[in-house]
Design a protein around this motif. Structure first.
Motif, mmCIF file in Angstrom:
data_model
loop_
_atom_site.group_PDB
_atom_site.id
_atom_site.type_symbol
_atom_site.label_atom_id
_atom_site.label_comp_id
_atom_site.label_asym_id
_atom_site.label_seq_id
_atom_site.Cartn_x
_atom_site.Cartn_y
_atom_site.Cartn_z
ATOM 1 N N ALA A 89 19.534 43.648 -3.179
ATOM 2 C CA ALA A 89 18.852 44.504 -2.223
ATOM 3 C C ALA A 89 17.387 44.660 -2.603
ATOM 4 N N CYS A 90 16.527 44.685 -1.582
ATOM 5 C CA CYS A 90 15.083 44.758 -1.793
ATOM 6 C C CYS A 90 14.547 46.078 -1.243
ATOM 7 N N ASP A 91 13.926 46.871 -2.092
ATOM 8 C CA ASP A 91 13.232 48.078 -1.678
ATOM 9 C C ASP A 91 11.741 47.790 -1.803
ATOM 10 N N PRO A 92 11.020 47.651 -0.682
ATOM 11 C CA PRO A 92 9.608 47.267 -0.760
ATOM 12 C C PRO A 92 8.763 48.222 -1.598
ATOM 13 N N LEU A 93 9.207 49.477 -1.763
ATOM 14 C CA LEU A 93 8.417 50.436 -2.523
ATOM 15 C C LEU A 93 8.685 50.353 -4.023
ATOM 16 N N ASN A 94 9.836 49.769 -4.424
ATOM 17 C CA ASN A 94 10.205 49.794 -5.841
ATOM 18 C C ASN A 94 10.696 48.462 -6.398
ATOM 19 N N ASP A 95 10.813 47.425 -5.590
ATOM 20 C CA ASP A 95 11.364 46.157 -6.053
ATOM 21 C C ASP A 95 10.452 45.536 -7.120
ATOM 22 N N PRO A 96 11.021 45.148 -8.287
ATOM 23 C CA PRO A 96 10.182 44.572 -9.350
ATOM 24 C C PRO A 96 9.508 43.270 -8.943
ATOM 25 N N ARG A 97 10.051 42.589 -7.929
ATOM 26 C CA ARG A 97 9.401 41.362 -7.466
ATOM 27 C C ARG A 97 8.054 41.655 -6.823
ATOM 28 N N PHE A 98 7.876 42.919 -6.432
ATOM 29 C CA PHE A 98 6.624 43.305 -5.777
ATOM 30 C C PHE A 98 5.969 44.442 -6.561
ATOM 31 N N GLU A 99 5.851 44.211 -7.887
ATOM 32 C CA GLU A 99 5.260 45.255 -8.707
ATOM 33 C C GLU A 99 3.828 45.535 -8.280
ATOM 34 N N ASP A 100 3.115 44.505 -7.878
ATOM 35 C CA ASP A 100 1.816 44.741 -7.279
ATOM 36 C C ASP A 100 2.049 45.381 -5.916
ATOM 37 N N ARG A 101 1.210 46.345 -5.569
ATOM 38 C CA ARG A 101 1.387 47.046 -4.287
ATOM 39 C C ARG A 101 1.261 46.077 -3.115
ATOM 40 N N TYR A 102 0.493 45.029 -3.293
ATOM 41 C CA TYR A 102 0.284 44.061 -2.227
ATOM 42 C C TYR A 102 0.519 42.683 -2.834
ATOM 43 N N ALA A 103 1.453 41.926 -2.278
ATOM 44 C CA ALA A 103 1.861 40.694 -2.937
ATOM 45 C C ALA A 103 2.251 39.636 -1.919
ATOM 46 N N SER A 104 2.417 38.420 -2.430
ATOM 47 C CA SER A 104 3.009 37.325 -1.670
ATOM 48 C C SER A 104 4.179 36.802 -2.488
ATOM 49 N N ALA A 105 5.223 36.356 -1.811
ATOM 50 C CA ALA A 105 6.414 35.889 -2.521
ATOM 51 C C ALA A 105 7.085 34.793 -1.721
ATOM 52 N N THR A 106 7.857 33.958 -2.422
ATOM 53 C CA THR A 106 8.666 32.917 -1.794
ATOM 54 C C THR A 106 10.122 33.163 -2.188
ATOM 55 N N VAL A 107 11.025 33.112 -1.225
ATOM 56 C CA VAL A 107 12.436 33.417 -1.473
ATOM 57 C C VAL A 107 13.306 32.282 -0.949
ATOM 58 N N GLY A 108 14.256 31.816 -1.754
ATOM 59 C CA GLY A 108 15.290 30.892 -1.304
ATOM 60 C C GLY A 108 14.836 29.472 -1.086
ATOM 61 N N LYS A 109 13.870 28.984 -1.866
ATOM 62 C CA LYS A 109 13.352 27.638 -1.607
ATOM 63 C C LYS A 109 14.358 26.553 -1.923
ATOM 64 N N ASN A 110 15.140 26.739 -2.985
ATOM 65 C CA ASN A 110 16.191 25.777 -3.359
ATOM 66 C C ASN A 110 15.655 24.361 -3.563
ATOM 67 N N GLY A 111 14.430 24.251 -4.049
ATOM 68 C CA GLY A 111 13.877 22.935 -4.372
ATOM 69 C C GLY A 111 13.432 22.120 -3.192
ATOM 70 N N GLN A 112 13.465 22.662 -1.990
ATOM 71 C CA GLN A 112 13.076 21.898 -0.814
ATOM 72 C C GLN A 112 11.968 22.633 -0.062
ATOM 73 N N ASP A 113 11.248 21.926 0.749
ATOM 74 C CA ASP A 113 10.185 22.540 1.542
ATOM 75 C C ASP A 113 10.266 22.006 2.968
ATOM 76 N N ASN A 114 11.333 22.368 3.640
ATOM 77 C CA ASN A 114 11.554 21.941 5.016
ATOM 78 C C ASN A 114 10.855 22.924 5.949
ATOM 79 N N SER A 115 9.720 22.523 6.492
ATOM 80 C CA SER A 115 8.914 23.455 7.286
ATOM 81 C C SER A 115 9.661 23.949 8.517
ATOM 82 N N GLN A 116 10.666 23.168 8.967
ATOM 83 C CA GLN A 116 11.429 23.607 10.128
ATOM 84 C C GLN A 116 12.321 24.798 9.802
ATOM 85 N N ALA A 117 12.564 25.029 8.502
ATOM 86 C CA ALA A 117 13.486 26.084 8.116
ATOM 87 C C ALA A 117 12.759 27.241 7.429
ATOM 88 N N ILE A 118 11.464 27.350 7.643
ATOM 89 C CA ILE A 118 10.677 28.386 6.990
ATOM 90 C C ILE A 118 10.393 29.528 7.959
#
Length: 329
Positions: A89-118
Motif C-alpha cells: 500500500a502507498c500513502d503519498p504523505l508517508n511512503d518511504p519511496r517518496f521521502e522527498d516531498r516532490y519526486a518521480s518514480a518508476t513502478v513495475g518495469k520488470n526489465g522491459q520498456d514497452n511504451s504501449q503498456a506505460i
C-alpha cells in the motif's frame, strides 16, 4: 478572502506531497485510507482503472482525467481491473519511496520498456485537519471524477502541466513553486466540481449555495470581513433579499442560520490565528468581531471546549474539534 480560499487556509496542515509516477504493465497499487488527508490522481499518459472503496464499480481513467478523494478514502489503481494489487500500500504523505516531498518514480518495469503498456500519473496528498473540517468539503462525494473534455477547464490543465513539468525536472525554487502549484490544483479541482454541480442544477448543499448569486454574495461578504457587525438585515441587503427570505434560503442551503454560521466561522478563523500567529488574545478577538477578550474567550471555549490561551499552547499537538453546530448548543 473568498469562501474556497478560506476553506483551504483553515483546514491545511503540514506540507503537501506530490509525485510523477511511471507505471509499467502489469501493475496494481493500493492506496490506504488516511484520516486527515485528501488525495488526487491525474493521468498524464496512457490509461488505467480506479477501484473505489467498498468494492464499488471500477472507473476507467484516460489521459487528462483528474480524480480527487477529499476524505482520505482508500482505493486502488491498476492497468486493468483484473490485475492483482500486489504492490504494498502507498500513502503519498508517508511512503518511504517518496521521502522527498516532490519526486518521480518508476513502478513495475520488470526489465522491459514497452511504451504501449506505460501509464504516467501525477499523484499527491494534502494534509487536512479533520478537527477543522469545513462543511463545504464534507459535502463532497468520496470520489470527484473530472473527465478530460476538449476545451474545458483550461486553467486546471495548465496547473497540471506546470506541476508535472516541475516534478519531472526539479530545480532551484521548487520548494516554493510546487506547494503553490499544489494549492492551485486543489482550488481548480474544487472550482471545477462546484461549477459542474451548478450547471446540472444541483438544488441543495454548498454546491447550490455557491451557485446561488444571492447566498454566494452574502457568504463572500462575511468571509471577506468576519469582524464586521453583521446582522440578518445587512446580510440580506448584500444578497438583495428581504430579511426573512434571505434567512430562509441561507438556512435551507447551508444547513444552519446565517448568524450561527458567522459565529462558527469567526471562531474557526480565531483558531487559525492562534495557531499561526503570536497576536495577543485581545487583538485576535478584535480581528474576528468581538468587542472584549472576555466575550471572545467564552465563545471560543463553548466551541472548542478549551480556553484560547491553552489552545494556542497545545497547537503543536492534536487540537479539539470545532465543528459547525457546537456554538448553537
Amino acid at each position: 478572502m473568498d469562501v474556497l480560499s478560506d476553506v483551504i487556509a483553515a483546514m491545511r496542515a503540514g506540507e503537501p506531497r506530490s509525485a510523477r509516477v511511471r507505471w509499467h504493465a502489469p501493475w496494481g497499487q493500493r492506496f490506504p485510507a488516511v484520516r486527515g488527508s485528501a488525495g488526487f490522481q491525474v493521468v498524464l499518459q496512457g490509461s488505467c482503472w480506479l477501484m473505489p472503496p467498498d468494492d464499488g464499480a471500477p472507473i476507467a481513467l484516460n489521459v487528462g482525467d483528474v480524480v480527487f478523494l477529499p476524505h482520505g478514502s482508500g482505493y486502488a489503481l491498476a492497468d486493468s481491473p483484473a490485475t492483482p494489487r500486489t504492490e504494498p500500500a502507498c500513502d503519498p504523505l508517508n511512503d518511504p519511496r517518496f521521502e522527498d516531498r516532490y519526486a518521480s518514480a518508476t513502478v513495475g518495469k520488470n526489465g522491459q520498456d514497452n511504451s504501449q503498456a506505460i501509464t504516467v500519473t501525477l499523484c499527491g496528498g494534502y494534509q487536512l485537519d479533520p478537527g477543522r473540517a469545513h462543511p463545504l468539503l464534507r459535502d463532497l462525494p468520496e470520489i470527484v471524477h473530472l473527465p478530460a473534455r476538449l476545451g474545458r477547464r483550461p486553467e486546471l490543465r495548465a496547473a497540471v502541466d506546470l506541476l508535472g513539468g516541475e516534478l519531472d525536472n526539479l530545480r532551484l525554487g521548487a520548494d516554493t513553486i510546487v506547494p503553490a502549484l499544489l494549492d492551485m490544483l486543489l482550488l481548480y479541482i474544487l472550482r471545477a466540481w462546484f461549477d459542474e454541480q451548478s450547471e446540472r442544477g444541483t438544488t441543495a448543499g454548498w454546491a447550490a449555495a455557491l451557485g446561488d448569486p444571492a447566498i454566494s454574495a452574502a457568504l463572500h461578504a462575511l468571509h471577506r470581513d468576519p469582524a464586521f457587525p453583521w446582522t440578518i438585515q445587512v446580510l440580506g441587503n448584500q444578497a438583495g433579499l428581504s430579511r426573512a427570505a434571505f434567512s430562509r434560503r441561507f438556512t435551507t442551503l447551508i444547513g444552519h442560520p446565517p448568524l450561527t454560521y458567522l459565529t462558527w466561522w469567526r471562531l474557526t478563523t480565531a483558531a487559525r490565528l492562534l495557531r499561526e500567529s503570536d497576536a495577543p488574545l485581545g487583538e485576535v478577538a478584535t480581528r474576528i468581531g468581538y468587542t472584549s477578550e472576555f466575550a471572545f474567550a467564552n465563545a471560543f471555549k463553548r466551541q472548542y471546549g478549551i480556553a484560547p490561551g491553552r489552545y494556542r499552547r497545545r497547537s503543536g499537538a492534536e487540537t479539539p474539534s470545532g465543528e459547525l453546530g457546537a456554538t448553537a448548543r
